[in-house]
Design a protein around this motif. Structure first.
Motif, PDB file in Angstrom:
ATOM      1  N   HIS A   1     -58.625  17.348 -29.596  1.00  0.00           N
ATOM      2  CA  HIS A   1     -58.156  17.043 -28.232  1.00  0.00           C
ATOM      3  C   HIS A   1     -57.381  15.731 -28.209  1.00  0.00           C
ATOM      4  O   HIS A   1     -56.364  15.609 -27.507  1.00  0.00           O
ATOM      5  CB  HIS A   1     -59.347  16.961 -27.284  1.00  0.00           C
ATOM      6  CG  HIS A   1     -58.963  16.597 -25.884  1.00  0.00           C
ATOM      7  ND1 HIS A   1     -58.385  17.506 -25.025  1.00  0.00           N
ATOM      8  CD2 HIS A   1     -59.052  15.422 -25.199  1.00  0.00           C
ATOM      9  CE1 HIS A   1     -58.137  16.909 -23.877  1.00  0.00           C
ATOM     10  NE2 HIS A   1     -58.526  15.649 -23.945  1.00  0.00           N
TER      11      HIS A   1
ATOM     12  N   GLY B   1     -53.932  16.346 -29.446  1.00  0.00           N
ATOM     13  CA  GLY B   1     -53.177  17.121 -28.465  1.00  0.00           C
ATOM     14  C   GLY B   1     -52.718  16.283 -27.290  1.00  0.00           C
ATOM     15  O   GLY B   1     -51.577  16.399 -26.838  1.00  0.00           O
TER      16      GLY B   1
ATOM     17  N   GLY C   1     -49.145  17.877 -31.584  1.00  0.00           N
ATOM     18  CA  GLY C   1     -49.626  19.253 -31.614  1.00  0.00           C
ATOM     19  C   GLY C   1     -49.769  19.820 -33.005  1.00  0.00           C
ATOM     20  O   GLY C   1     -50.752  20.502 -33.312  1.00  0.00           O
TER      21      GLY C   1
ATOM     22  N   ALA D   1     -52.821  18.477 -34.615  1.00  0.00           N
ATOM     23  CA  ALA D   1     -54.004  19.092 -34.011  1.00  0.00           C
ATOM     24  C   ALA D   1     -54.243  20.477 -34.591  1.00  0.00           C
ATOM     25  O   ALA D   1     -55.382  20.855 -34.900  1.00  0.00           O
ATOM     26  CB  ALA D   1     -53.838  19.176 -32.493  1.00  0.00           C
TER      27      ALA D   1
ATOM     28  N   ALA E   1     -53.187  21.466 -27.031  1.00  0.00           N
ATOM     29  CA  ALA E   1     -52.296  20.787 -27.984  1.00  0.00           C
ATOM     30  C   ALA E   1     -51.027  21.599 -28.208  1.00  0.00           C
ATOM     31  O   ALA E   1     -49.919  21.050 -28.262  1.00  0.00           O
ATOM     32  CB  ALA E   1     -53.032  20.567 -29.303  1.00  0.00           C
ATOM     33  N   CYS E   2     -51.176  22.913 -28.330  1.00  0.00           N
ATOM     34  CA  CYS E   2     -50.009  23.785 -28.513  1.00  0.00           C
ATOM     35  C   CYS E   2     -49.105  23.731 -27.288  1.00  0.00           C
ATOM     36  O   CYS E   2     -47.873  23.726 -27.403  1.00  0.00           O
ATOM     37  CB  CYS E   2     -50.468  25.227 -28.761  1.00  0.00           C
ATOM     38  SG  CYS E   2     -51.269  25.492 -30.350  1.00  0.00           S
TER      39      CYS E   2
ATOM     40  N   ARG F   1     -51.242  13.474 -20.295  1.00  0.00           N
ATOM     41  CA  ARG F   1     -51.151  13.145 -21.708  1.00  0.00           C
ATOM     42  C   ARG F   1     -50.708  11.703 -21.913  1.00  0.00           C
ATOM     43  O   ARG F   1     -50.449  10.973 -20.967  1.00  0.00           O
ATOM     44  CB  ARG F   1     -50.146  14.077 -22.386  1.00  0.00           C
ATOM     45  CG  ARG F   1     -48.762  13.960 -21.757  1.00  0.00           C
ATOM     46  CD  ARG F   1     -47.727  14.746 -22.482  1.00  0.00           C
ATOM     47  NE  ARG F   1     -47.565  14.256 -23.830  1.00  0.00           N
ATOM     48  CZ  ARG F   1     -47.038  14.971 -24.830  1.00  0.00           C
ATOM     49  NH1 ARG F   1     -46.628  16.188 -24.605  1.00  0.00           N
ATOM     50  NH2 ARG F   1     -46.907  14.475 -26.018  1.00  0.00           N
TER      51      ARG F   1
END
Length: 728
Positions: free
Chosen positions: A431, A434, A439, A442, A467-468, A713
């Motif tokens: 996490h 991400g 990403g 992660a 994350a993606c 984020r």
């Protein structure tokens, strides 16, 4: 030695023996072991009153009740010296004493030497094993007493072996014992049926437990407590609370056990009014001095988002335990009162209450929310000094904290140093990557986790899908979402669906996102449609935005953020009548736009800025520095992005953009910090396009790294670039 205890001169005549025995029996009835030993010593030194077998069994019973192993061994020695230790009554009393003194091995040795064993002896050993956590041995002896000696269990045997079945989670064994109880009509006894329903609850068969409860001809408060507690511990808070209210209504004596379960249920359900009624009840029956009940009350009010009431209860607790402090600190942390949580932690130390791992796990997330790297390093050092830094839960909290303080590299160092990595530890690190926009890293860590043999859970998948989404890894996100159910048998929840919609929407795949929503096996929630609405704003799709917003409004959101989002989408499309309609709807519903703010913490002081605010004591210097910054970044290509501002002239739009809260916070950070140091700010909303572009160029012209944590984020601005790659 037992015989060396001083005693008065024994009375003359034939009444001496009766007198000594009466004194011993009287002391035993009062659970007065010293008095009984004095009577025994007098008896031993008397020529006319020697101890008998019953004397020794009375002493052993007292030793068992007081867990006095040393005296029990001395009594055993006296029995052995008189050749009485093999007697059935003596051996049974010895086995019981050793079992209650947590010496099951000694109890078994006494039992094995018995020439003849009766049911009482078997019961003593079954109960001894169960009491000492040796569930398997207890169940084995339950079987052996029937097979080897042909002894039929009685109600005492059943009540002794059933807790062992619970400890071993042996549902099959519980069913067998239950069947035996029914055949022998022991299930009509309230203590047996209560023990049966209790073990069903502890074996996660709460529905079977309820059927036992409903069939009981007689119920006492213990029966009600066991059933209510069983529902609470099996996650059925609604039924636990309903049964508690029925218990009160039927006039059954309420105890601390049922009150604790009811408070837990109220907290889980967020039922503040019901919780207050339980509070009033416990006060009426005099439980306000029970610290466990008061701690549960603090937790209940905290879970009902009333930390003010929790604080009142906390202040009323005269003798606060560490659990009291932990409950209050956690309540503040979970309700966004991070600074209060930290202050409570400091007060706890001043009161010389030693924190434990739970304390740290409660306060560390508060420091993570504050996002001050200095305080993060302090609590890390404190956990090391307390030798708690390698506790897997504390370590995981530290990893999460460093990631949320913008120090993801330190978080990874801690992760690598962990002697034990629980699934939550992997989740925190995945996490963390991400949320910082890393990403690919992660995803790589997720693959490493699977290779290590650690099985991901629902939270792991939520972290890797997020994350993606932040990194635009659409194919990877699709693959991981499918593997949840196909590869691991995990049912995606609403948050997983919302994250997938966010992933597809950010990538501009709005039709696929809409189709994905239509195929959901559950009714989509606000978070799902909200993710799509945000994507519609990003990609200027008015038609799908209207459809998404309509579904959201039907679900009755408490916040005005979705109305504002729709109004902005209409404004970007110059649909001014629709903008006015949405704003009118907001006014009628009493919904307001959430004001944006940004904070910067310097030298333990938090400075909060709102867009256009001028109340800061250094406001003049801040605006002067900001004006200079705007000129500097314009020289390297900055052009204000005014798409998000409407209804005003272009020069006013630029002026409004230039006073956004994040720009004010950055300007203040530049004034107050040394050149070359990193500036870190926190924002409660998503950073707008203009501020994102401006901050990149500010990092270029000032040579500063700027870390911005918005609601979604982290953005690391350095040398004119952002870690998100302009995808956020």
């Amino acid at each position: 030695m037992l015989c060396s205890a001083s005693s008065p001169t024994p009375p003359a005549g034939g009444h001496a023996a009766a007198d000594h025995h009466a004194r011993l029996r009287s002391a035993a009835a009062r659970s007065d072991l010293p008095g009984a030993l004095a009577a025994f010593a007098a008896m031993s030194s008397s020529a006319s009153a020697s101890p008998v077998l019953r004397t020794f069994t009375s002493l052993l019973k007292l030793c068992a009740a007081r867990a006095d192993l040393a005296t029990g061994r001395a009594v055993h020695a006296q029995l052995a010296a008189r050749g009485l230790s093999a007697e059935s009554l003596a051996a049974t009393a010895l086995a019981n004493m050793y079992a209650k003194c947590r010496r099951p091995g000694d109890a078994r040795r006494v039992f094995d030497r018995m020439p003849v064993r009766d049911r009482v002896a078997w019961n003593a050993l079954v109960a001894g094993y169960a009491r000492n956590g040796l569930a398997g041995d207890a169940m084995e002896m339950f079987v052996r007493m029937q097979e080897e000696d042909g002894e039929q269990p009685d109600s005492v045997t059943l009540v002794s072996v059933l807790p062992a079945c619970a400890d071993a989670q042996a549902l099959g064994a519980c069913r067998e014992v239950h069947g035996f109880a029914v055949r022998a009509s022991f299930d009509e006894l309230v203590n047996v049926s209560t023990a049966i329903l209790d073990v069903y609850c502890k074996c996660w068969a709460v529905e079977v437990a309820r059927s036992v409860f409903d069939r009981m001809p007689d119920k006492n408060s213990v029966s009600w407590n066991a059933m209510i507690k069983g529902y609470a511990e099996n996650g059925d808070a609604t039924e636990a609370l309903m049964l508690f209210k029925r218990m009160v209504g039927e006039g059954v004596d309420v105890t601390d056990v049922s009150v604790l379960a009811a408070l837990h249920a109220c907290g889980e359900l967020g039922y503040l009014d019901e919780g207050r009624r339980v509070h009033e009840l416990l006060m009426r029956i005099g439980l306000e001095s029970n610290v466990s009940v008061m701690n549960a009350l603090i937790t209940m009010y905290s879970k009902c988002k009333r930390t003010d009431l929790a604080g009142q209860v906390f202040d009323e607790v005269r003798y606060k335990t560490r659990i009291s402090w932990n409950a209050m600190i956690l309540g503040c942390t979970q309700n966004g009162r991070s600074e209060d949580a930290v202050r409570l932690f400091s007060r706890m130390q001043l009161k010389n209450v030693k924190p434990d791992s739970f304390t740290l796990v409660s306060v560390i997330p508060a420091l993570a929310d504050i996002s001050d790297p200095l305080q993060a390093r302090w609590i890390h050092g404190y956990s090391i000094r307390m030798h708690l830094d390698q506790d897997v839960y504390v370590l995981t909290a530290l990893i999460d904290m460093y990631a949320k303080c913008g120090r993801v590299s330190i978080a990874r160092s801690l992760f690598n140093s962990a002697r034990e990595k629980h699934v939550i530890t992997w989740n925190a690190m995945i996490h963390g990557y991400g949320s910082h926009g890393f990403g690919k890293v992660a995803v790589d860590l997720f693959e490493e986790m699977k290779s290590s043999g650690r099985v991901p859970n629902e939270t792991t998948f939520l972290s890797v899908l997020s994350a993606c989404s932040h990194a635009g890894l659409v194919d990877e996100g699709r693959k991981y979402f499918s593997s949840m159910k196909d590869g691991y048998g995990l049912e995606p929840g609403m948050e997983h669906y919302g994250t997938m919609v966010d992933l597809l929407g950010r990538a501009g795949k709005l039709d696929e996102a809409w189709s994905f929503i239509q195929k959901m096996p559950m009714d989509p929630g606000i978070s799902v449609y909200g993710a799509l609405l945000g994507a519609c704003k990003l990609h200027k799709n008015v038609e799908l935005a209207e459809e998404s917003a309509q579904r959201i409004f039907e679900l009755g959101p408490d916040e005005g953020v979705y109305h504002v989002l729709l109004a902005n989408i209409y404004a970007n499309a110059s649909m001014w009548k629709d903008v006015a309609r949405v704003r009118t709807a907001m006014e009628k519903k009493g919904l307001q736009k959430t004001p944006g703010w940004s904070i910067v913490q310097l030298k333990n002081e938090i400075h909060t800025f709102y867009s256009g605010s001028t109340n800061h004591q250094q406001a003049k210097d801040i605006y002067a520095r900001l004006a200079k910054l705007i000129e500097e970044i314009k020289a390297v290509g900055y052009v204000p992005d005014t798409d998000s501002i409407h209804d005003v002239e272009d020069d006013v739009k630029a002026q409004l953009l230039n006073t956004h809260s994040e720009k004010l916070a950055i300007a203040y950070g530049l004034i107050r910090t040394t050149p070359g140091t990193t500036i870190q700010i926190k924002k409660n909303l998503r950073v707008c396009n203009d501020c994102h572009n401006a901050t990149k160029l500010i990092s270029l012209v000032t040579g500063r790294e700027i870390i911005m944590r918005d609601i979604q984020r982290f953005h690391h601005f350095k040398d004119g670039k952002c870690s998100c790659g302009d995808y956020w």
